[in-house]
Design a protein around this motif. Structure first.
Motif, PDB file in Angstrom:
ATOM      1  N   HIS A 141      47.534  36.976  45.930  1.00 55.76           N
ATOM      2  CA  HIS A 141      47.392  37.351  44.514  1.00 55.76           C
ATOM      3  C   HIS A 141      45.918  37.391  44.099  1.00 55.76           C
ATOM      4  O   HIS A 141      45.495  38.275  43.360  1.00 55.76           O
ATOM      5  N   SER A 173      41.435  43.870  35.404  1.00 54.24           N
ATOM      6  CA  SER A 173      42.045  43.010  36.439  1.00 54.24           C
ATOM      7  C   SER A 173      42.675  41.758  35.824  1.00 54.24           C
ATOM      8  O   SER A 173      43.701  41.284  36.295  1.00 54.24           O
ATOM      9  N   ASN A 174      42.080  41.258  34.754  1.00 57.33           N
ATOM     10  CA  ASN A 174      42.652  40.061  34.127  1.00 57.33           C
ATOM     11  C   ASN A 174      43.915  40.358  33.334  1.00 57.33           C
ATOM     12  O   ASN A 174      44.656  39.449  32.965  1.00 57.33           O
ATOM     13  N   ASN A 228      46.782  32.770  39.949  1.00 56.45           N
ATOM     14  CA  ASN A 228      46.861  34.238  39.923  1.00 56.45           C
ATOM     15  C   ASN A 228      48.291  34.773  40.012  1.00 56.45           C
ATOM     16  O   ASN A 228      48.487  35.970  40.212  1.00 56.45           O
ATOM     17  N   ASN A 248      39.559  44.092  40.300  1.00 57.82           N
ATOM     18  CA  ASN A 248      38.277  43.828  39.654  1.00 57.82           C
ATOM     19  C   ASN A 248      37.183  44.759  40.191  1.00 57.82           C
ATOM     20  O   ASN A 248      36.418  45.354  39.432  1.00 57.82           O
ATOM     21  N   ARG A 270      43.906  40.629  42.735  1.00 63.56           N
ATOM     22  CA  ARG A 270      43.114  40.585  41.492  1.00 63.56           C
ATOM     23  C   ARG A 270      41.667  41.021  41.782  1.00 63.56           C
ATOM     24  O   ARG A 270      41.065  41.749  41.002  1.00 63.56           O
ATOM     25  N   SER A 271      41.134  40.609  42.909  1.00 64.31           N
ATOM     26  CA  SER A 271      39.733  40.962  43.165  1.00 64.31           C
ATOM     27  C   SER A 271      39.589  42.450  43.520  1.00 64.31           C
ATOM     28  O   SER A 271      38.597  43.078  43.173  1.00 64.31           O
TER      29      SER A 271
END
Ligand code: PEP
Length: 248
Positions: free
Chosen positions: A185, A201-202, A225, A193, A189-190
């Motif tokens: 996860h 992404s957040n 995450n 990003n 997310r990265s």
């Protein structure tokens, strides 16, 4: 902040009477205000279910056509789904990839069709056991996302939902460990990003799926995450599904 979501994929289980009983049970539960709850029954029952659903959760479909309408025997369209109360579609579930030969190209077309129609979707990704054992799970999942989802613009993907479902954990009773789930996860997310920036992404919800149940949900859903769960078997029992929703 990403929206917390708990979704139940009933797959090809339950007849109409059993489906209505399950919905009746869910109707009587008080879900937490900050958790979006979505139920994916067999599409055949969407209309009768929608007629009795109390509105505290949303209804979705496990599959839909990438075409608008016309001569596509056996398919159902987004417009038809919306006309009976469905608001979300699953895309790329590993069972449809494996048993129905759904390719990355087809999944991309479904994603695009949702965007054009302003129809919400949950995009599923996840590696088979052989890939995990070879230590290639990160590149495998990244490729799935790049092939069918990451062509979207920041505006289009914002508020989207991804479900990470390791194939070896689906319906097997084997879950990813907290460390395995969080690692994937965090990487998803990265990648979001890198491509779209922190704000996007957040805000994308990343759900975990794979033998998540009332006993292990608290641990899995508390990973920083992990923004929720896509639940198969345990979503067929009112008390188990409710316990998962309340495990935050
Ligand atoms: C699923 O089908 O998306 C799933 C996660 O199934 P299960 O919870 O039964 O492993």
């Amino acid at each position: 902040m990403a929206q917390k979501i708990v979704a139940g994929n009933w797959k090809m289980n339950l007849d109409l009477e059993q489906s209505l009983q399950l919905i009746e049970g869910l109707n009587t539960k008080e879900f937490k205000n900050d958790v979006r709850v979505i139920v994916f029954p067999p599409s055949l029952f969407l209309q009768p279910i929608s007629a009795v659903c109390d509105g505290s959760f949303e209804l979705g479909v496990q599959n839909f056509s990438e075409n608008e309408k016309g001569a596509f025997t056996g398919e159902i369209s987004i417009n038809q789904i919306e006309s009976v109360g469905g608001t979300v579609g699953l895309i790329g579930h590993s069972e449809r990839r494996a048993y129905n030969g759904e390719s990355n190209e087809l999944l991309k077309a479904k994603v695009n069709h949702c965007i054009e129609n302003n129809f919400d979707f949950i995009f599923c990704c996840g590696e088979p056991l052989s890939v995990r054992e070879a230590g290639n799970e990160l590149s495998f999942v990244k490729k799935q996302l790049e092939a069918s989802l990451f062509h979207l613009t920041a505006d289009q993907i914002a508020g989207g939902v991804i479900a990470y479902e390791p194939v070896w954990a689906i319906g097997t009773g084997k879950t990813a460990s907290v460390a395995q789930a969080e690692d994937m996860h965090m990487n998803i997310r990265s990648w979001l990003n890198e491509k779209y920036g922190a704000q996007v992404s957040n805000n994308v919800s990343i759900l975990y799926g794979g033998s998540c149940n009332a006993s292990n949900a608290k641990e899995l859903l508390s990973c920083p995450n992990v923004d929720g769960g896509l639940i198969g078997g345990a979503s067929l029992k009112v008390d188990d599904f409710n316990a998962i929703i309340h495990s935050y």
